[in-house]
Design an enzyme around this catalytic site. Sequence first.
Site, PDB file in Angstrom:
ATOM      1  CB  VAL A  30      -0.785   0.071   1.020  1.00 18.93           C
ATOM      2  CG1 VAL A  30      -1.749   1.203   1.203  1.00 18.93           C
ATOM      3  CG2 VAL A  30      -1.627  -1.124   1.074  1.00 18.93           C
ATOM      4  N   PRO A  31       1.115   1.720  -1.026  1.00 25.26           N
ATOM      5  CG  PRO A  31       0.794   2.485  -3.322  1.00 25.26           C
ATOM      6  CD  PRO A  31       0.250   1.543  -2.440  1.00 25.26           C
ATOM      7  CB  CYS A  32       2.491   5.245   2.676  1.00 22.84           C
ATOM      8  SG  CYS A  32       3.645   4.057   3.269  1.00 22.84           S
ATOM      9  CG  HIS A  33       6.648   4.518  -2.018  1.00 22.18           C
ATOM     10  ND1 HIS A  33       5.917   3.094  -1.760  1.00 22.18           N
ATOM     11  CD2 HIS A  33       6.798   4.353  -3.403  1.00 22.18           C
ATOM     12  CE1 HIS A  33       5.734   2.483  -2.823  1.00 22.18           C
ATOM     13  NE2 HIS A  33       6.372   3.267  -3.811  1.00 22.18           N
ATOM     14  NE  ARG A  34       3.503   3.768  -6.067  1.00 26.19           N
ATOM     15  CZ  ARG A  34       2.826   2.674  -6.416  1.00 26.19           C
ATOM     16  NH1 ARG A  34       1.395   2.695  -6.556  1.00 26.19           N
ATOM     17  NH2 ARG A  34       3.555   1.618  -6.649  1.00 26.19           N
TER      18      ARG A  34
END
Length: 181
Positions: free
Chosen positions: A144-148
């Site tokens: 779940v790409p919180c880096h984005r």
Amino acid sequence: MDIGAGSAVEWTVVESGIGPLLLAATAKGLVRVEFHAGAERRAGMLARLAEQLGTRPVECASGLLAEPVRRLHRYFAGDPRGFDLPLDWSLTTGFHRQVLRELATGVPYGTVVGYGELARRVGQPGGAQAVGAAMGANPLPVVVPCHRVVESDGGLGGFGGGLETKRRLLALEGVIPEPLF
């Protein structure tokens, strides 16, 4: 949360381009991804997970975790297809879960979104700080790409795995130039 008598929680550690990641899964799906899962930190991670899920995790990479491990290896090899995996959302609730689900489905590989825009998408304009809190509590980073999620002025914002890890993930996805090391 008690996942029920006889229910298994499996865990393993996967080496990646950003260091060792601890993965855990229940019968519902991938439930936890943790950064910096070296041997010295692992016992604490597993104790927290046992407390959160109400059962002791068992080390195993071939059952519930086989497909998440394959997908992570593909991701770190540059495969942009994403993580279409069953996810167990039990470690997040309410607004955080709503934001993380939107992030998982609405921000594809190689793109970014601002905290404020993500807040708007879930019907909470002005909720950028609350989105930041949801990112910080994300139990499934990378998948779940919180880096984005970035600041509206183009800044990286924060990141639970550290800003260098965020830079590496965004570089892997082609969003920013490869970091100089």
